[in-house]
Design a protein around this motif. Structure first.
Motif, PDB file in Angstrom:
ATOM      1  N   UNK A 387       8.739   1.556  12.405  1.00  0.00           N
ATOM      2  CA  UNK A 387       7.889   1.331  11.278  1.00  0.00           C
ATOM      3  C   UNK A 387       6.991   1.155  11.280  1.00  0.00           C
ATOM      4  N   UNK A 388       6.177   1.305  10.596  1.00  0.00           N
ATOM      5  CA  UNK A 388       4.915   1.878  10.089  1.00  0.00           C
ATOM      6  C   UNK A 388       4.184   1.043   8.789  1.00  0.00           C
ATOM      7  N   UNK A 389       2.817   0.208   8.787  1.00  0.00           N
ATOM      8  CA  UNK A 389       2.454  -0.153   8.069  1.00  0.00           C
ATOM      9  C   UNK A 389       0.771   1.034   7.609  1.00  0.00           C
ATOM     10  N   UNK A 390       0.848   0.982   6.348  1.00  0.00           N
ATOM     11  CA  UNK A 390      -0.129   1.722   5.037  1.00  0.00           C
ATOM     12  C   UNK A 390      -1.798   0.868   5.590  1.00  0.00           C
ATOM     13  N   UNK A 391      -2.344   1.294   6.294  1.00  0.00           N
ATOM     14  CA  UNK A 391      -4.092   1.216   6.423  1.00  0.00           C
ATOM     15  C   UNK A 391      -4.415   0.700   5.921  1.00  0.00           C
ATOM     16  N   UNK A 392      -5.122   1.795   5.021  1.00  0.00           N
ATOM     17  CA  UNK A 392      -6.541   2.141   3.429  1.00  0.00           C
ATOM     18  C   UNK A 392      -6.370   1.600   2.518  1.00  0.00           C
ATOM     19  N   UNK A 393      -5.142   1.079   2.284  1.00  0.00           N
ATOM     20  CA  UNK A 393      -4.440   0.603   0.913  1.00  0.00           C
ATOM     21  C   UNK A 393      -3.865  -0.276   0.612  1.00  0.00           C
ATOM     22  N   UNK A 394      -3.844  -1.192  -0.486  1.00  0.00           N
ATOM     23  CA  UNK A 394      -2.327  -2.300  -0.782  1.00  0.00           C
ATOM     24  C   UNK A 394      -1.274  -1.662  -0.766  1.00  0.00           C
ATOM     25  N   UNK A 395       0.435  -1.998  -0.140  1.00  0.00           N
ATOM     26  CA  UNK A 395       1.002  -0.748  -0.410  1.00  0.00           C
ATOM     27  C   UNK A 395       2.089  -1.901  -1.427  1.00  0.00           C
ATOM     28  N   UNK A 396       2.250  -1.067  -2.756  1.00  0.00           N
ATOM     29  CA  UNK A 396       2.855  -1.941  -3.647  1.00  0.00           C
ATOM     30  C   UNK A 396       4.110  -0.592  -4.364  1.00  0.00           C
ATOM     31  N   UNK A 397       4.221  -0.287  -3.495  1.00  0.00           N
ATOM     32  CA  UNK A 397       5.563   0.822  -3.990  1.00  0.00           C
ATOM     33  C   UNK A 397       6.694   0.240  -3.210  1.00  0.00           C
ATOM     34  N   UNK A 398       8.387   1.010  -4.614  1.00  0.00           N
ATOM     35  CA  UNK A 398       9.480   0.190  -3.918  1.00  0.00           C
ATOM     36  C   UNK A 398      10.452   1.547  -3.610  1.00  0.00           C
ATOM     37  N   UNK A 399      10.718   2.000  -2.608  1.00  0.00           N
ATOM     38  CA  UNK A 399      10.945   3.437  -3.125  1.00  0.00           C
ATOM     39  C   UNK A 399      11.365   3.889  -1.715  1.00  0.00           C
ATOM     40  N   UNK A 400      12.504   4.757  -1.984  1.00  0.00           N
ATOM     41  CA  UNK A 400      13.800   5.218  -0.872  1.00  0.00           C
ATOM     42  C   UNK A 400      14.092   6.199  -0.829  1.00  0.00           C
ATOM     43  N   UNK A 401      14.336   7.646  -0.024  1.00  0.00           N
ATOM     44  CA  UNK A 401      14.963   8.480   0.663  1.00  0.00           C
ATOM     45  C   UNK A 401      15.778   8.512   1.352  1.00  0.00           C
ATOM     46  N   UNK A 402      16.975   9.212   1.298  1.00  0.00           N
ATOM     47  CA  UNK A 402      18.236   8.662   2.029  1.00  0.00           C
ATOM     48  C   UNK A 402      18.832  10.356   1.669  1.00  0.00           C
ATOM     49  N   UNK A 403      18.442  10.569   3.141  1.00  0.00           N
ATOM     50  CA  UNK A 403      19.033  12.321   3.801  1.00  0.00           C
ATOM     51  C   UNK A 403      18.814  13.294   2.805  1.00  0.00           C
ATOM     52  N   UNK A 404      17.317  13.038   1.906  1.00  0.00           N
ATOM     53  CA  UNK A 404      16.633  14.169   1.665  1.00  0.00           C
ATOM     54  C   UNK A 404      17.221  14.295   0.440  1.00  0.00           C
TER      55      UNK A 404
END
Length: 478
Positions: A387-404
């Motif tokens: 788990x990672x939390x974006x620090x310097x901006x308000x994260x609003x993205x809704x994306x996914x990448x699976x198996x490249x």
């Protein structure tokens, strides 16, 4: 700031803080969220038909479809996402896989607005815009002014905005467009006297879609608001040309797509369907579905989810893709409030040895959502999920990448509202080339993020634990 909040639950809380009938509104909210979630289709069923694709001139033959799938696999790690997942989603009655598209990945508001305004300025026949939030600020005013110029020069403008998402925007803001001949439609008005179907306060149009001349589509997470005026990477001077002053508050990190090619017709169909269901004025006399040609190598599926459907198609599609993952599951999401099925899919993938990574906000426009989301960290970290939390901006993205090779960008959050109450729109893109761009974007976000380790999390404060437990109680309403 309440006018900028991104969920119906936060908007309702803002109304309540303004003194609007708390006792009357609370039962309505609870009624909308109190029922059991819709059941997804059987994701263990065996697909009975080969994968079918479509191009600019209609369905492809089985041999053509197989050849394209073979090309998509070149250089990719072993994955079952093509054989099992794609056929399964096809069985669920999803929109077709469409070949021959060009997809541009747009990071943050400045790049997205610059591209959108350029496409609008070049429009020759029609502009269809559907958005959750349209703020009466500099970006909103600039957009309306630009649409007004196009309407006056003979381009038909059709604008659909959500009543709650755009609650701070007065009707007078749109009047110049209406006077010029544009069609402006309010989705599911808050005022029940103006309802166009069975009134349901919780049912909202959370989509962000722009279709220009039936040939170019924009899809993603970016609303029409000056909160997106600054880019989230580099200096804060990275700004939209359509905003003149420095915004207040944090920069916002979001993702959008510009799409050309045959799949644009599928996005246009989704706009027209919503317009018709909301009983908008008849959109005749224009060429909303021009003949489209191949524009690039991308294979794309347009997915529109609606509370009128028996289940969220995008949610079921994502669960199926995670269940089919062999090497990677990289999810970025602004509002992460998983149900039991999503939790099980993520943990099972990690147990299979899949590299599961969640990129989530370190700050949010809703503290309730932020702490409710963190209440799931202990369970996820214990399963080996990073788990990672974006620090310097308000994260609003809704994306996914699976198996490249399987990617998605859109408006769907991983919360209860997106699953049950919202109209959402997403694009699924197949192929390693686009997957590489998604991975580069994900790694760029990770460099601006803090990894949450299991040891650190176990030593968080008692106050944080209490906030998480309290917020978790409200998860179904957020």
């Amino acid at each position: 700031m309440a006018a900028l909040q991104q969920g119906c639950g936060q908007r309702m809380q803002a109304l309540m803080r303004r003194g609007l009938l708390l006792a009357a509104m609370a039962p309505l909210l609870l009624a909308g969220c109190g029922s059991l979630p819709r059941i997804n289709p059987d994701l263990t069923m065996r697909p009975s038909h080969p994968i079918q694709m479509e191009g600019a001139h209609g369905p492809l033959s089985s041999q053509q479809s197989k050849a394209i799938l073979a090309r998509l696999k070149l250089g990719a790690d072993d994955t079952h996402i093509f054989e099992r997942h794609l056929a399964l989603v096809q069985e669920m009655g999803s929109s077709p896989l469409v070949v021959g598209n060009k997809v541009e990945l747009l990071l943050d508001g400045p790049a997205t607005y610059a591209s959108m305004f350029a496409a609008i300025n070049a429009a020759r026949d029609t502009i269809n815009l559907e958005t959750y939030i349209l703020e009466p600020d500099e970006i909103g005013q600039s957009l309306v002014d630009t649409l007004l110029v196009k309407q006056r020069t003979g381009v038909q403008v059709n604008l659909l905005y959500d009543s709650v998402g755009s609650l701070s925007t007065p009707k007078e803001f749109f009047q110049p467009l209406v006077d010029a001949g544009a069609y402006v439609l309010e989705y599911n008005p808050v005022d029940p006297r103006k309802a166009r179907k069975d009134w349901a306060l919780n049912e909202r149009d959370h989509r962000k879609l722009l279709v220009v001349d039936g040939k170019i589509a924009y899809v993603g997470g970016i609303n029409i608001s000056s909160v997106y005026s600054s880019g989230s990477f580099g200096s804060s001077s990275s700004r939209s040309k359509n905003a003149r002053h420095t915004q207040d508050g944090p920069t916002w990190r979001d993702t959008h797509l510009r799409i050309e090619g045959p799949v644009v017709a599928e996005f246009q169909k989704l706009f027209m369907s919503t317009w018709e269901r909301q009983k908008g004025d008849a959109l005749g006399g224009r060429n909303y579905f021009p003949q489209l040609s191949n524009r690039g190598p991308e294979v794309v599926r347009a997915i529109g989810s609606s509370p009128d459907d028996p289940y969220s198609l995008m949610y079921a599609t994502l669960i199926s893709a995670i269940n089919s993952a062999e090497s990677q599951v990289y999810l970025t999401n602004a509002y992460f409030l998983p149900d039991a099925q999503l939790l099980a899919a993520l943990k099972d993938a990690a147990v299979r040895g899949v590299d599961v990574r969640l990129l989530l906000p370190g700050k949010s426009d809703s503290d309730l959502v932020l702490f409710a989301s963190r209440s799931f960290y202990q369970e996820l970290l214990g399963s080996g999920i990073k788990i990672y939390e974006r620090q310097d901006a308000l994260l609003h993205s809704k994306t996914a990448m699976i198996d490249g090779v399987w990617s998605t960008v859109g408006s769907t959050n991983l919360d209860w509202r997106s699953r049950l109450n919202n109209q959402e729109i997403d694009a699924v893109i197949l192929g390693q080339d686009f997957g590489n761009r998604m991975q580069t974007m994900f790694e760029q976000d990770l460099r601006a993020s803090r990894q949450i380790t299991r040891d650190d999390w176990e030593h968080r404060s008692l106050l944080s634990r209490l906030k998480e437990a309290g917020a978790r109680l409200w998860a179904r309403l957020l």
